[in-house]
Design a protein around this motif. Structure first.
Motif, PDB file in Angstrom:
ATOM      1  N   LEU A   1       0.835  -1.190   0.000  1.00 51.18           N
ATOM      2  CA  LEU A   1       0.000   0.000   0.000  1.00 51.18           C
ATOM      3  C   LEU A   1       0.878   1.253   0.000  1.00 51.18           C
ATOM      4  CD1 LEU A   1      -3.003   0.661   0.093  1.00 51.18           C
ATOM      5  CD2 LEU A   1      -2.822   0.804   2.586  1.00 51.18           C
ATOM      6  N   ILE A   2       1.891   1.245   0.878  1.00 51.92           N
ATOM      7  CA  ILE A   2       2.790   2.399   0.973  1.00 51.92           C
ATOM      8  C   ILE A   2       3.553   2.570  -0.340  1.00 51.92           C
ATOM      9  CG2 ILE A   2       4.796   3.359   2.178  1.00 51.92           C
ATOM     10  CD1 ILE A   2       3.859   1.772   4.663  1.00 51.92           C
ATOM     11  N   GLN A   3       4.050   1.459  -0.858  1.00 53.19           N
ATOM     12  CA  GLN A   3       4.815   1.499  -2.106  1.00 53.19           C
ATOM     13  C   GLN A   3       3.959   2.109  -3.226  1.00 53.19           C
ATOM     14  OE1 GLN A   3       4.883  -2.060  -4.169  1.00 53.19           O
ATOM     15  NE2 GLN A   3       6.730  -1.654  -5.375  1.00 53.19           N
ATOM     16  N   GLN A   4       2.705   1.664  -3.282  1.00 58.48           N
ATOM     17  CA  GLN A   4       1.783   2.166  -4.307  1.00 58.48           C
ATOM     18  C   GLN A   4       1.597   3.674  -4.205  1.00 58.48           C
ATOM     19  OE1 GLN A   4      -1.355   0.504  -5.949  1.00 58.48           O
ATOM     20  NE2 GLN A   4      -0.048  -1.239  -6.434  1.00 58.48           N
ATOM     21  N   GLN A   5       1.405   4.157  -2.952  1.00 58.19           N
ATOM     22  CA  GLN A   5       1.161   5.576  -2.756  1.00 58.19           C
ATOM     23  C   GLN A   5       2.332   6.401  -3.270  1.00 58.19           C
ATOM     24  OE1 GLN A   5      -1.834   6.565  -2.003  1.00 58.19           O
ATOM     25  NE2 GLN A   5      -2.278   4.371  -1.794  1.00 58.19           N
TER      26      GLN A   5
ATOM     27  N   ASN B   1       1.360   8.297  -6.523  1.00 57.02           N
ATOM     28  CA  ASN B   1       2.077   9.542  -6.300  1.00 57.02           C
ATOM     29  C   ASN B   1       1.429  10.419  -5.234  1.00 57.02           C
ATOM     30  OD1 ASN B   1       4.378  10.811  -6.822  1.00 57.02           O
ATOM     31  ND2 ASN B   1       3.771  11.711  -8.791  1.00 57.02           N
ATOM     32  N   ASP B   2       0.829   9.776  -4.219  1.00 56.93           N
ATOM     33  CA  ASP B   2       0.265  10.523  -3.095  1.00 56.93           C
ATOM     34  C   ASP B   2       1.193  10.361  -1.893  1.00 56.93           C
ATOM     35  OD1 ASP B   2      -1.145  11.669  -1.079  1.00 56.93           O
ATOM     36  OD2 ASP B   2      -3.027  10.640  -1.512  1.00 56.93           O
ATOM     37  N   TRP B   3       2.238  11.158  -1.844  1.00 56.44           N
ATOM     38  CA  TRP B   3       3.231  11.058  -0.770  1.00 56.44           C
ATOM     39  C   TRP B   3       2.614  11.330   0.599  1.00 56.44           C
ATOM     40  CZ3 TRP B   3       8.929  12.592  -1.770  1.00 56.44           C
ATOM     41  CH2 TRP B   3       9.359  11.981  -2.961  1.00 56.44           C
ATOM     42  N   HIS B   4       1.564  12.131   0.604  1.00 53.68           N
ATOM     43  CA  HIS B   4       0.964  12.527   1.882  1.00 53.68           C
ATOM     44  C   HIS B   4       0.290  11.329   2.550  1.00 53.68           C
ATOM     45  CE1 HIS B   4       1.731  16.759   0.890  1.00 53.68           C
ATOM     46  NE2 HIS B   4       1.529  16.329  -0.364  1.00 53.68           N
ATOM     47  N   PHE B   5      -0.527  10.617   1.789  1.00 52.48           N
ATOM     48  CA  PHE B   5      -1.202   9.449   2.337  1.00 52.48           C
ATOM     49  C   PHE B   5      -0.175   8.357   2.673  1.00 52.48           C
ATOM     50  CE2 PHE B   5      -4.161   5.661   1.646  1.00 52.48           C
ATOM     51  CZ  PHE B   5      -4.669   5.756   2.930  1.00 52.48           C
ATOM     52  N   GLY B   6       0.802   8.188   1.786  1.00 49.25           N
ATOM     53  CA  GLY B   6       1.858   7.200   2.018  1.00 49.25           C
ATOM     54  C   GLY B   6       2.610   7.465   3.316  1.00 49.25           C
TER      55      GLY B   6
END
Lengths: 276, 346
Positions: free
Chosen positions: A228-232, A237-242
């Motif tokens: 999930l983190i890798q995907q973000q 490209n949602d660094w904030h959610f990641g």
């Protein structure tokens, strides 16, 4: 004074490589995309949605399973190693460690060719006239990958504790009437708990946050929190959610570790009958 | 034979081709305090470990109350051990350490409590139940180790240099306490040490070992007064050992002079070791002594002075409550009864 100065490089190092990056992650996690910084708890709220919580639950479950299997296999392995004659022990420990020097990705790829539809395992099955089975892209394959990759992290700390254990303590227990089983339950195991606890944390931590193993051996999109983190970061490209997910994972691991530490200290330091 | 509670027959132990214990026989009677004494590496600890069951003899048998226990594992033997470095369980408190053996025997909690309390009283550590092992001093840990072994009411207690790590004063106190405990409880003690004074103070019987062999067995008085060979004489107390020959029975030639002695049965002109205790040498005016020598050093030892006296090429050690000053010429004489003649070894 000298002490203060000489620890300077350490603090500088920590500041540049630990404190600042973590602060950046915190800042990212507490803001939403845009040109300027805007404080928001939106990322954390979003993770509370059932879809994401399920991913977390699955990650924890599979990491706990992998840890328990590693413990079940690793403890006896450590005992056998510790009891081995010194001459063979060095070689045996080497054999355990050498695969870790090989690239992690490569080791996991190797399992793909073994578990594949046309892999070695299925070829063996058809040799005996058995129907082909799907090994790859299952939760079992991920579990296998974790156990295979992280087993040495369980074996080594337990092995170290066992080899350092004073043999006189075991003799004392035997002398006081304990047979081999009782010696293990009342002396060897309680005294090896620090090793077990550090083994458990060294397996659980990478297992709960891995994405390579699940990526290669499962291939599913939202399999584990790591994916999930890798995907973000790399796909959505949602660094904030990641960053928010990373922070939550970190806090969770920190809490788990402090509980483990407390458990270990209770058993070893305070003594008494609480382990029995 | 029947009153021998532990009896070893032709016991040998070989490690990697090296004989550590060489075909020894030993026994201890009920309620005796036996000490196995010898320099480090003499095989005394190995012998003790074979009695405890931690080591298997390479050859020979060990009997306990007449039964062969050579192949019985340690946990089935009615023998307990006090280990050299105490070996207390660091993960258990003092109470649980002492209760360890009782819990394995599945005694009820009340009985355990009673017995642990009695043991703590015996070793003078009442109120230490909840303490941790590492918060105790060496002497206290040693007492707990003794309590942990004695609480099981063993028929034989083995002690492997238990006082080695304690300071001199504490060691002396513990020697007396151990001896008292042994008398009061009526338990057979087998005690291993390299400290000859400890052995003389506490034992009913001493076995002296060297290089895996028994040199002499006997009461402390026998061993001190009648050492069987120069090794024993040298190891037990201080000794002057000179080369000599026996021209005939009860005559010995050493220091260029013939002396009267009480030993006989040697071959004519056999080379022998002549052993004389420092306290058995009488000092006098030079002309009154059989031999004369010059005092080269004087050390005050409390009760007596220890003097080294150069007589020809020989150095005599002399203990006397009176001092002859350094550089003085003195006469030396020895009574026939105090000259011990021993066969040369090898």
């Amino acid at each position: 004074m000298l002490k203060k100065i000489s620890s300077g490089p350490y603090w500088l190092w920590s500041l540049i490589f630990i404190v600042v990056p973590i602060m950046l992650i915190i800042v990212f996690s507490l803001s939403v995309p845009g040109d300027t910084f805007r404080f928001s708890l939106e990322n954390y709220r979003r993770f509370m949605e059932p879809v994401y919580l399920k991913v977390l639950a699955r990650s924890v479950k599979i990491a706990v399973e992998a840890t328990l299997i590693c413990l079940a296999i690793g403890y006896p392995m450590a005992m056998i190693l510790a009891k081995m004659h010194l001459k063979y022990r060095t070689i045996a420990v080497m054999l355990l460690v050498v695969p870790m020097w090989m690239n992690f990705l490569l080791r996991t790829y190797a399992w793909m060719t073994i578990l594949n539809k046309n892999g070695i395992l299925n070829q063996l099955l058809s040799l005996f006239g058995l129907p082909q089975m799907t090994f790859l892209y299952s939760e079992g394959a991920v579990l296998l990958g974790m156990v295979y990759n992280f087993l040495p992290f369980m074996v080594l700390p337990i092995y170290t504790v066992l080899t350092k254990m004073d043999n006189a303590l075991i003799e004392a227990a035997e002398d006081l009437g304990a047979n081999r089983g009782t010696v293990f339950l009342k002396v060897t195991f309680p005294l090896s708990l620090p090793g077990v606890l550090s083994g458990v944390s060294m397996v659980f931590m990478p297992a709960v946050s891995t994405f390579v193993i699940s990526d290669l051996l499962y291939g599913g999109q939202y399999m584990l929190v790591g994916n999930l983190i890798q995907q973000q970061f790399l796909v959505v490209n949602d660094w904030h959610f990641g960053s928010a997910i990373s922070m939550l994972l970190m806090v969770m691991i920190l809490i788990t570790m402090s509980i483990m530490n407390r458990l270990g200290q209770n058993g070893i330091e305070q003594g008494g009958g609480n382990i029995w | 034979m029947m009153d021998r509670i532990v009896n070893g027959i032709n016991v040998s132990k070989v490690y990697n081709g090296v004989a550590v214990v060489k075909d020894i026989d030993f026994w201890v009677k009920k309620n005796q305090f036996l000490t196995i004494l010898g320099p480090s590496g003499c095989g005394k600890t190995t012998t003790l470990r074979m009695i405890a069951g931690f080591e298997q003899p390479t050859a020979g048998h060990i009997f306990f109350e007449g039964l062969d226990i050579t192949n019985i594992p340690p946990y089935k033997r009615a023998i307990n051990t006090v280990f050299q470095k105490y070996a207390l369980f660091p993960h258990l408190n003092i109470y649980e350490n002492i209760a360890f053996g009782l819990r394995i025997k599945k005694l009820n909690e009340k009985e355990i409590e009673k017995r642990v309390a009695r043991m703590l009283e015996l070793v003078n550590l009442k109120g230490f139940e909840k303490r941790k092992v590492h918060s105790l001093s060496g002497g206290q840990q040693q007492r707990i180790a003794i309590a942990r072994a004695l609480v099981n009411e063993p028929k034989v207690l083995l002690l492997d240099e238990p006082l080695g790590a304690l300071d001199l004063k504490l060691r002396k106190e513990m020697q007396i306490e151990l001896k008292n405990m042994q008398r009061e409880l009526g338990i057979t003690f087998i005690y291993v040490t390299h400290d000859q004074e400890e052995a003389l103070t506490m034992s009913d019987k001493i076995i002296i070992m060297n290089q895996g062999e028994i040199q002499q067995t006997g009461s402390p008085i026998d061993i001190y007064n009648e050492p069987e060979n120069a090794f024993v004489a040298d190891f037990i107390g201080e000794s002057n050992i000179f080369d000599g020959t026996m021209p005939s029975d009860c005559r010995v030639l050493f220091a260029n002079r013939e002396f009267e002695c009480v030993d006989s049965g040697f071959q004519t002109n056999e080379s022998v070791d002549v052993v004389i205790r420092p306290e058995d040498v009488t000092l006098s005016e030079p002309e009154a002594g059989v031999l004369t020598g010059e005092v080269t050093s004087v050390v005050f030892k409390g009760v007596h002075y220890e003097m080294l006296i150069q007589e020809g090429p020989r150095t005599w050690m002399v203990h006397n409550t009176l001092m002859a000053p350094e550089g003085a010429m003195v006469g030396l004489s020895v009574l026939p009864n105090d000259i011990h003649i021993m066969h040369k070894e090898g």
